[in-house]
Write an enzyme that holds these catalytic residues in place. Structure first.
Site, PDB file in Angstrom:
ATOM      1  N   HIS A  14      -1.602  16.508 -26.576  1.00 56.50           N
ATOM      2  CA  HIS A  14      -1.557  15.093 -26.201  1.00 56.50           C
ATOM      3  C   HIS A  14      -2.785  14.296 -26.624  1.00 56.50           C
ATOM      4  CE1 HIS A  14       1.999  16.209 -24.050  1.00 56.50           C
ATOM      5  NE2 HIS A  14       2.168  15.002 -23.564  1.00 56.50           N
ATOM      6  N   ASN A  50      -1.456  18.824 -21.041  1.00 53.12           N
ATOM      7  CA  ASN A  50      -1.891  17.871 -22.070  1.00 53.12           C
ATOM      8  C   ASN A  50      -1.984  18.512 -23.453  1.00 53.12           C
ATOM      9  OD1 ASN A  50      -2.158  15.953 -20.067  1.00 53.12           O
ATOM     10  ND2 ASN A  50      -4.277  16.528 -19.637  1.00 53.12           N
ATOM     11  N   LYS A 104       2.799  11.470 -11.471  1.00 55.65           N
ATOM     12  CA  LYS A 104       1.932  10.567 -12.246  1.00 55.65           C
ATOM     13  C   LYS A 104       2.687   9.258 -12.440  1.00 55.65           C
ATOM     14  CE  LYS A 104      -1.149  13.438 -14.983  1.00 55.65           C
ATOM     15  NZ  LYS A 104      -1.520  13.852 -16.345  1.00 55.65           N
ATOM     16  N   GLU A 142       8.204  17.834 -25.629  1.00 54.64           N
ATOM     17  CA  GLU A 142       7.646  18.298 -24.352  1.00 54.64           C
ATOM     18  C   GLU A 142       8.232  19.664 -23.971  1.00 54.64           C
ATOM     19  OE1 GLU A 142       5.194  16.874 -22.714  1.00 54.64           O
ATOM     20  OE2 GLU A 142       5.131  14.890 -23.648  1.00 54.64           O
ATOM     21  N   LYS A 197       6.459  23.091 -14.550  1.00 53.35           N
ATOM     22  CA  LYS A 197       5.679  21.923 -14.115  1.00 53.35           C
ATOM     23  C   LYS A 197       5.429  21.985 -12.608  1.00 53.35           C
ATOM     24  CE  LYS A 197       4.613  17.219 -14.676  1.00 53.35           C
ATOM     25  NZ  LYS A 197       4.779  15.974 -15.376  1.00 53.35           N
ATOM     26  N   GLU A 199      -4.930  16.956 -11.251  1.00 53.40           N
ATOM     27  CA  GLU A 199      -5.463  17.261 -12.585  1.00 53.40           C
ATOM     28  C   GLU A 199      -6.968  17.476 -12.617  1.00 53.40           C
ATOM     29  OE1 GLU A 199      -3.345  15.464 -16.029  1.00 53.40           O
ATOM     30  OE2 GLU A 199      -5.369  15.077 -16.758  1.00 53.40           O
ATOM     31  N   HIS A 216      -1.796  11.237 -28.655  1.00 49.91           N
ATOM     32  CA  HIS A 216      -2.014   9.847 -28.254  1.00 49.91           C
ATOM     33  C   HIS A 216      -2.746   9.073 -29.351  1.00 49.91           C
ATOM     34  CE1 HIS A 216      -1.521  10.773 -23.689  1.00 49.91           C
ATOM     35  NE2 HIS A 216      -0.383  10.424 -24.244  1.00 49.91           N
ATOM     36  N   ARG A 263      -3.684  21.532 -14.327  1.00 50.59           N
ATOM     37  CA  ARG A 263      -2.714  20.530 -14.802  1.00 50.59           C
ATOM     38  C   ARG A 263      -3.060  20.026 -16.204  1.00 50.59           C
ATOM     39  NH1 ARG A 263       0.409  15.878 -11.283  1.00 50.59           N
ATOM     40  NH2 ARG A 263       1.713  15.181 -13.002  1.00 50.59           N
ATOM     41  N   ARG A 300       0.817  -1.234   0.000  1.00 47.54           N
ATOM     42  CA  ARG A 300       0.000   0.000   0.000  1.00 47.54           C
ATOM     43  C   ARG A 300       0.840   1.269   0.000  1.00 47.54           C
ATOM     44  NH1 ARG A 300      -3.088  -3.066   3.664  1.00 47.54           N
ATOM     45  NH2 ARG A 300      -4.874  -3.976   2.611  1.00 47.54           N
ATOM     46  N   HIS A 313       6.725   9.440 -28.936  1.00 45.54           N
ATOM     47  CA  HIS A 313       5.720  10.226 -28.214  1.00 45.54           C
ATOM     48  C   HIS A 313       5.902  11.714 -28.536  1.00 45.54           C
ATOM     49  CE1 HIS A 313       3.084  11.467 -24.958  1.00 45.54           C
ATOM     50  NE2 HIS A 313       4.045  12.244 -24.504  1.00 45.54           N
TER      51      HIS A 313
HETATM   52  N1  GLY Z   1       2.778  14.592 -18.263  1.00 44.11           N
HETATM   53  C1  GLY Z   1       1.680  15.384 -17.901  1.00 44.11           C
HETATM   54  C2  GLY Z   1       1.513  15.524 -16.432  1.00 44.11           C
HETATM   55  O1  GLY Z   1       2.375  15.132 -15.664  1.00 44.11           O
HETATM   56  O2  GLY Z   1       0.503  16.014 -16.022  1.00 44.11           O
END
Ligand code: GLY
Length: 358
Positions: free
Chosen positions: A249, A246, A144, A186, A228, A238, A253, A242, A122, A266
């Site tokens: 993206h 994207n 993430k 990025e 960031k 998010e 994607h 946040r 956990r 990517h």
């Molecule tokens: N890679 C996008 C984020 O970390 O929100």
């Protein structure tokens, strides 16, 4: 060149250190953030061959008992099978809640190790040692973590902040041009969504010039991480801001999926996604005239200008599987000018109509 430190204050507080020679000093940095007796270095075969021994030796020098789990490199490993193997490896080595994982490698390694750390017993601590440009500017920061499913990328995961991020600039020397370019997608994104000054700075180099200029590259990586950090501190899970990360993206994607994740990185897919969405936004009068040309010129400098076969309406269908979709709506990130972005909520129908303009 002094080490740059950026502190992230999210659900966990941690430093992102950016500098040279950090790999060989990682033991003492890790010692400052954990009381663990045991560390498991999780890494892929490529990265292990280059940096594995140096990292293990630096950690052992500080008195840690260290074991190493190595998996085959590439996105195809970022799945439930590998994750179960990591859990079993930790059980076999009697890892307890006070022990700690070390993610050594690119985004695949960081995401999967982070999720192993979030889920094993956990939750145990982990440290990120990102060795690719993409991982240094993006995936190692912000918490993430996750794995892919056959239905799509990153569909299972958790938010779990690391205890420390060590971005050693020297590891970028062993990246192929293709991986450097991948990360630049990025980097350009950060300029577009938040910093006109960064975007202009990027226009002042070619890919080769920037690779050679370690000082400028370190500054640029630190600027990306600072952007960031600000966004993650404002909206870790998010729910709002946040989403700006994207940009490009959703279409990106879909492009990756269209190409079955082969032959297109990517970063390239995101670059194409940013260009397509900006061009559509410009046609709709949602951004400054000429922004698409400016973006395209910048992408060209970093060899990120690609021609893809699928037409926007075809990609629209794939976008509907995007995990960022909520109910019948999708949040699309639009830049009104370089450095300024916002989320525009569209119904599926509106988005399909929007794409038809392409
Ligand atoms: N890679 C996008 C984020 O970390 O929100």
């Amino acid at each position: 060149m002094p080490v740059k430190k950026i502190t992230v204050k999210a659900s966990g507080v941690y430093d992102v250190l950016i500098g040279r020679g950090l790999i060989d000093q990682c033991g003492s940095y890790v010692k400052n953030v954990t009381k663990a007796a045991k560390l498991a270095v999780i890494t892929d075969d490529n990265v292990s061959a280059i940096y594995g021994d140096r990292v293990v030796s630096s950690l052992e020098k500080e008195g840690f008992s260290v074991c190493r789990y190595v998996f085959p490199h590439g996105e195809a490993s970022k799945n439930a099978g590998t994750l179960i193997e990591i859990w079993d490896f930790l059980c076999d080595n009697n890892f307890t809640r006070t022990d700690c994982l070390v993610a050594l490698g690119g985004g695949v390694t960081g995401d999967m190790t982070g999720f192993a750390a979030a889920s094993y017993l956990r939750g145990i601590d982990f440290v990120q040692i990102p060795t690719s440009l993409l991982a240094q500017v993006d995936s190692s920061v912000g918490g993430k973590t996750g794995i892919d499913l056959p239905s799509g990328k990153n569909l299972v995961g958790a938010f779990k902040q690391p205890k420390l991020v060590l971005a050693d600039m020297d590891t970028l020397d062993t990246l192929t041009d293709e991986f450097f370019t991948d990360g630049m997608g990025e980097v350009i994104k950060y300029g577009m969504i938040r910093s006109a000054a960064l975007f202009e700075k990027l226009n002042g180099f070619t890919a080769e010039e920037l690779r050679r200029n370690k000082e400028a590259l370190t500054d640029i990586i630190a600027e990306c991480v600072s952007i960031k950090r600000d966004i993650v501190e404002a909206d870790e899970c998010e729910k709002g801001e946040r989403m700006l990360l994207n940009f490009g993206h959703t279409l990106g994607h879909s492009i990756e999926q269209y190409y079955n994740y082969t032959g297109i990185s990517h970063g390239m897919a995101v670059a194409k996604g940013m260009e397509m969405i900006t061009s559509l936004a410009e046609k709709k009068g949602m951004c400054k005239a000429g922004l698409t040309v400016k973006l395209t010129e910048c992408l060209e400098k970093y060899r990120l200008k690609i021609d893809v076969e699928p037409l926007p309406p075809e990609l629209g269908k794939a976008c509907m599987n995007d995990k960022k979709r909520s109910g019948g709506s999708i949040n699309i990130i639009i830049c009104s000018e370089a450095g300024r972005s916002s989320a525009v909520r569209m119904t599926v129908g509106e988005f399909m109509e929007f794409l038809k303009q392409g």
